[in-house]
Write a protein that holds these residues in place. Structure first.
Motif, PDB file in Angstrom:
ATOM      1  N   ALA A 544       0.918  -1.076  -0.084  1.00 25.20           N
ATOM      2  CA  ALA A 544      -0.110  -0.142  -0.128  1.00 25.20           C
ATOM      3  C   ALA A 544       0.671   1.504   0.010  1.00 25.20           C
ATOM      4  O   ALA A 544       0.452   2.293  -0.442  1.00 25.20           O
ATOM      5  CB  ALA A 544      -0.909  -0.030   1.192  1.00 25.20           C
ATOM      6  N   ALA A 545       2.070   1.219   0.411  1.00 28.23           N
ATOM      7  CA  ALA A 545       2.840   2.223   0.523  1.00 28.23           C
ATOM      8  C   ALA A 545       3.974   2.507  -0.735  1.00 28.23           C
ATOM      9  O   ALA A 545       4.785   3.242  -0.716  1.00 28.23           O
ATOM     10  CB  ALA A 545       3.660   2.231   1.826  1.00 28.23           C
ATOM     11  N   LEU A 546       3.803   1.582  -1.566  1.00 26.65           N
ATOM     12  CA  LEU A 546       4.887   1.709  -2.742  1.00 26.65           C
ATOM     13  C   LEU A 546       4.102   2.484  -4.012  1.00 26.65           C
ATOM     14  O   LEU A 546       3.297   1.636  -4.610  1.00 26.65           O
ATOM     15  CB  LEU A 546       5.243   0.112  -3.036  1.00 26.65           C
ATOM     16  N   PRO A 547       4.480   3.406  -4.380  1.00 23.46           N
ATOM     17  CA  PRO A 547       3.913   4.041  -5.570  1.00 23.46           C
ATOM     18  C   PRO A 547       4.321   3.543  -6.920  1.00 23.46           C
ATOM     19  O   PRO A 547       3.563   3.560  -7.683  1.00 23.46           O
ATOM     20  CB  PRO A 547       4.665   5.621  -5.393  1.00 23.46           C
ATOM     21  N   HIS A 548       5.327   2.684  -6.841  1.00 21.46           N
ATOM     22  CA  HIS A 548       5.723   1.779  -7.831  1.00 21.46           C
ATOM     23  C   HIS A 548       4.621   1.004  -8.533  1.00 21.46           C
ATOM     24  O   HIS A 548       4.748   0.376  -9.560  1.00 21.46           O
ATOM     25  CB  HIS A 548       6.991   1.202  -7.681  1.00 21.46           C
ATOM     26  N   LEU A 549       3.795   0.577  -7.544  1.00 19.17           N
ATOM     27  CA  LEU A 549       2.656  -0.343  -7.733  1.00 19.17           C
ATOM     28  C   LEU A 549       1.430   0.211  -8.265  1.00 19.17           C
ATOM     29  O   LEU A 549       0.465  -0.686  -8.369  1.00 19.17           O
ATOM     30  CB  LEU A 549       2.506  -1.421  -6.743  1.00 19.17           C
ATOM     31  N   HIS A 550       1.370   1.220  -8.704  1.00 21.74           N
ATOM     32  CA  HIS A 550       0.182   1.988  -9.229  1.00 21.74           C
ATOM     33  C   HIS A 550      -0.030   1.192 -10.698  1.00 21.74           C
ATOM     34  O   HIS A 550       0.893   0.963 -11.505  1.00 21.74           O
ATOM     35  CB  HIS A 550       0.624   3.447  -9.557  1.00 21.74           C
ATOM     36  N   ALA A 551      -1.276   0.877 -11.012  1.00 18.24           N
ATOM     37  CA  ALA A 551      -1.602   0.062 -12.156  1.00 18.24           C
ATOM     38  C   ALA A 551      -1.212   0.855 -13.285  1.00 18.24           C
ATOM     39  O   ALA A 551      -1.218   0.093 -14.542  1.00 18.24           O
ATOM     40  CB  ALA A 551      -3.042  -0.541 -12.016  1.00 18.24           C
ATOM     41  N   ALA A 552      -1.336   1.938 -13.378  1.00 22.25           N
ATOM     42  CA  ALA A 552      -0.960   2.670 -14.652  1.00 22.25           C
ATOM     43  C   ALA A 552       0.561   2.487 -15.255  1.00 22.25           C
ATOM     44  O   ALA A 552       0.715   2.506 -16.267  1.00 22.25           O
ATOM     45  CB  ALA A 552      -1.277   4.000 -14.439  1.00 22.25           C
ATOM     46  N   HIS A 553       1.550   2.253 -14.376  1.00 21.14           N
ATOM     47  CA  HIS A 553       2.700   1.916 -14.605  1.00 21.14           C
ATOM     48  C   HIS A 553       2.904   0.899 -15.498  1.00 21.14           C
ATOM     49  O   HIS A 553       2.338  -0.248 -14.877  1.00 21.14           O
ATOM     50  CB  HIS A 553       3.626   2.085 -13.620  1.00 21.14           C
ATOM     51  N   PRO A 554       3.949   0.582 -16.390  1.00 22.73           N
ATOM     52  CA  PRO A 554       3.996  -0.462 -16.961  1.00 22.73           C
ATOM     53  C   PRO A 554       4.662  -1.581 -16.610  1.00 22.73           C
ATOM     54  O   PRO A 554       5.511  -1.368 -15.612  1.00 22.73           O
ATOM     55  CB  PRO A 554       4.765  -0.011 -18.535  1.00 22.73           C
ATOM     56  N   THR A 555       4.438  -2.835 -16.698  1.00 21.18           N
ATOM     57  CA  THR A 555       5.165  -3.912 -16.284  1.00 21.18           C
ATOM     58  C   THR A 555       5.901  -4.747 -17.433  1.00 21.18           C
ATOM     59  O   THR A 555       5.364  -4.999 -18.449  1.00 21.18           O
ATOM     60  CB  THR A 555       4.213  -5.059 -15.728  1.00 21.18           C
TER      61      THR A 555
END
Length: 636
Positions: A544-555
């Motif tokens: 919950a505290a990791l902005p890297h895991l916003h779904a709009a960011h590519p994987t």
């Protein structure tokens, strides 16, 4: 940070802020062209005037839906329009359960919201609770009335109250909307059986076997053990009725515009009760085309776009989730490709990730997973995968033969191996699952079982807890909206009494649908699963505290340096995050070149899960057996 593609929605939310009618008119003007375009693709043989007439009918449905929308839900619409990435944020967490197995009744579910809140749940999917036919009813998926609730759970007002309670806790309610079929007892089917010609046209009914036989030449059986074939003779309608799933579930003819309008009204009705997400059940089967499998046809996506467009006008807070458990090649279209990008469902199950997770653990090899996951394009930036390790259903081994070949495997043989492994019959297997729907003709053998039992906790395997936490770390760190199946957060095992209920005795999927054991407002943790419960909660808080895991960011799924280590990269403005998962029972390493390529060979390198600097040897990161690390460069 909102995704770029949402700008139009945010702007519409600011138009005429004190004039709801003007805002509605703005949405109609914006979205009506989408209706006309989609209608034209579904019914290309009809005239432009007919297309416009159907669009007008659907706009009228949307206007009526908005007129009946309560003030608090209209306010929710405005908030969602202003924050269109609300469901993509890293603090979003889903949870899925049967209402009766979680809380007994809808009111009972509300009494246990404290547990959901403590986990950080923001999205609750309650399995089918609209009124089904009497048993057998396919676990509630044979709906007899979309506008009422199972009497044992409560009534529509109880559903409205629950949605309100959940919304007050910051939890969005998700319900199933079964699209492909209705129960034989539904009012439409009853009218067809009584001779109503208009309602008969809602279904695929044929006077003899000529057309059914032509379709059955290419249409696969879904439940060969339960319901062989795809058509059922019905004396009352004097015809063969298309029944993809069971003889009591009548497939609807979505080529009939009246069916589309009926469901547009149902969408608005459920949204106005406070439902915020609709899971579009059996969506892949909507369109029938001779000579095909009658799955994943292009019209499916245009029909979804039509319903979504009605919702964007009437109830824009509502999300659509595609229940499309299909092969990797067909999956991206459910979030939209080409002209449909971002204009069909907002969410779709990442079935490929779920399948590959279990494949990696059984084979202790990530090469097939890397190949398969690399085939999927990035979803539109305003949508999200829904990641999960288990759900209410069986696990079907949706492994593409070409992907298997690229990984040096033979697809059919690998699927047989996985079924044997998770049924616990392969030598050395720690899994305790059950074979579901063994079809010798196709080799299809699916698997039932709880996450903990499939991962070895039931068999007492010493690596089980670490495997369970690895699975959760991957679905939580992959990106998207992760969903927990009820009981997985505390390591519930298979329900050994699953067949004691006569209604379930023939369906072993109930083995992984136990009743939640409560001690007050806390679930009872099975003996030996205490580290699972503590570990899952830690992972949830960390995510919950990791902005890297916003779904709009590519994987990105990288080619493996070590065949036992999965490498997944999240690209975010804050810098990259590397998910590295050791799927073996031996020590493995993340090669130093991976860190160099990502710019992570830094004194600030941190594993978010442990909160500490990882152990390095010659520049490589050590991973313990079944360890997953979320590696990033900490600030400061």
């Amino acid at each position: 940070m909102p995704a770029t593609g949402h700008v139009v929605f945010a702007i519409l939310g600011d138009v005429h802020p004190d004039d709801p009618a003007a805002r509605l008119d703005e949405r109609v003007d914006t979205w009506r062209p989408d209706l006309v375009r989609s209608i034209g693709r579904v019914w290309p043989d009809r005239t432009a005037a007919e297309h416009a007439e159907l669009a007008d009918r659907l706009v009228a449905v949307a206007r009526a839906g908005y007129a009946g929308r309560p003030a608090d839900l209209r306010a929710l619409d405005e908030r969602r329009l202003a924050e269109p990435d609300w469901f993509q944020r890293p603090d979003m967490l889903g949870y899925a359960a049967y209402a009766d197995r979680f809380g007994g009744t809808l009111a009972g579910v509300a009494e246990h919201t404290g547990h959901l809140r403590d986990l950080g749940v923001t999205y609750l999917h309650l399995m089918p609770l609209l009124t089904p036919r009497p048993a057998p009813n396919d676990g509630g998926y044979a709906v007899a009335d979309y506008r009422s609730v199972r009497p044992d759970l409560g009534d529509v007002e109880d559903l409205r109250d629950l949605a309100t309670t959940l919304r007050g806790e910051g939890i969005s309610l998700c319900l199933d909307l079964v699209l492909n079929h209705v129960a034989r007892e539904h009012a439409w089917a009853a009218a067809a059986r009584a001779g109503d010609a208009d309602k008969r046209a809602y279904f695929h009914i044929h006077p003899d076997r000529s057309v059914p036989d032509a379709f059955e030449a290419t249409v696969p059986e879904v439940f060969p053990d339960f319901a062989p074939g795809s058509f059922t003779w019905d004396d009352e309608v004097d015809g063969w009725v298309w029944t993809t799933f069971h003889d009591y579930q009548w497939d609807l003819d979505w080529g009939n515009p009246d069916v589309v309008c009926e469901f547009a009204e149902i969408v608005c009705f459920l949204a106005n009760l406070g439902v915020e997400v609709l899971r579009l059940d059996a969506i892949a089967f909507l369109w029938k085309r001779l000579g095909t499998s009658c799955q994943n046809q292009p019209e499916v996506h245009d029909l979804t776009r039509i319903l979504r467009t009605v919702a964007r006008i009437a109830c824009p807070a509502l999300l659509f989730k595609a229940e499309a458990i299909v092969g990797p090649a067909d999956l991206p279209a459910y979030l939209g490709v080409g002209d449909n990008a971002g204009r069909v469902s907002d969410l779709a199950y990442h079935n490929s990730l779920m399948v590959q997770l279990w494949s990696m653990l059984a084979s202790r090899d990530v090469r097939l997973a890397a190949v398969a996951l690399q085939q999927l394009p990035q979803p539109p930036a305003i949508t999200s995968w829904l990641t999960y390790a288990r759900c209410h259903d069986d696990i079907g081994w949706a492994i593409d033969d070409t992907d298997a070949w690229r990984a040096g495997l033979e697809g059919a043989a690998h699927r047989r191996f996985l079924s044997d492994w998770y049924a616990g019959v392969f030598p050395g297997s720690w899994a305790r699952g059950l074979v579901f729907q063994d079809n010798p003709a196709t080799g299809d053998r699916r698997i039932s079982g709880s996450l903990a039992s499939l991962a070895g906790l039931e068999s007492g395997d010493p690596g089980a807890v670490d495997r369970i936490l690895l699975v959760h770390a991957v679905i939580l760190g992959f990106g998207g909206l992760p969903v927990l199946w009820m009981g997985d957060e505390v390591g519930l095992l298979n329900d050994l009494g699953w067949a004691d209920d006569p209604a379930h005795a023939g369906d072993n999927r109930w083995v992984h649908r136990p009743r939640m054991p409560w001690d007050g407002d806390r679930p009872v943790v099975p003996p030996g699963a205490e580290p699972v419960a503590a570990g899952v909660r830690h992972l949830l808080r960390t995510r919950a505290a990791l902005p890297h895991l916003h779904a709009a960011h590519p994987t990105e799924t990288w080619d493996p340096r070590d065949p036992g280590v999965l490498l997944v990269v999240r690209r975010a403005p804050e810098g990259p995050l590397l998910l590295a998962a050791n799927v073996t029972d031996e020590e493995r390493w993340v090669a130093d070149d991976v860190l160099h390529w990502l710019g992570l060979h830094s004194p600030r390198l941190t594993d978010a899960i442990t909160g500490a600097r990882p152990e390095l040897r010659d520049g490589a990161v050590r991973l313990a057996p079944y360890q997953c690390a979320w590696l990033y460069a900490a600030r400061g």
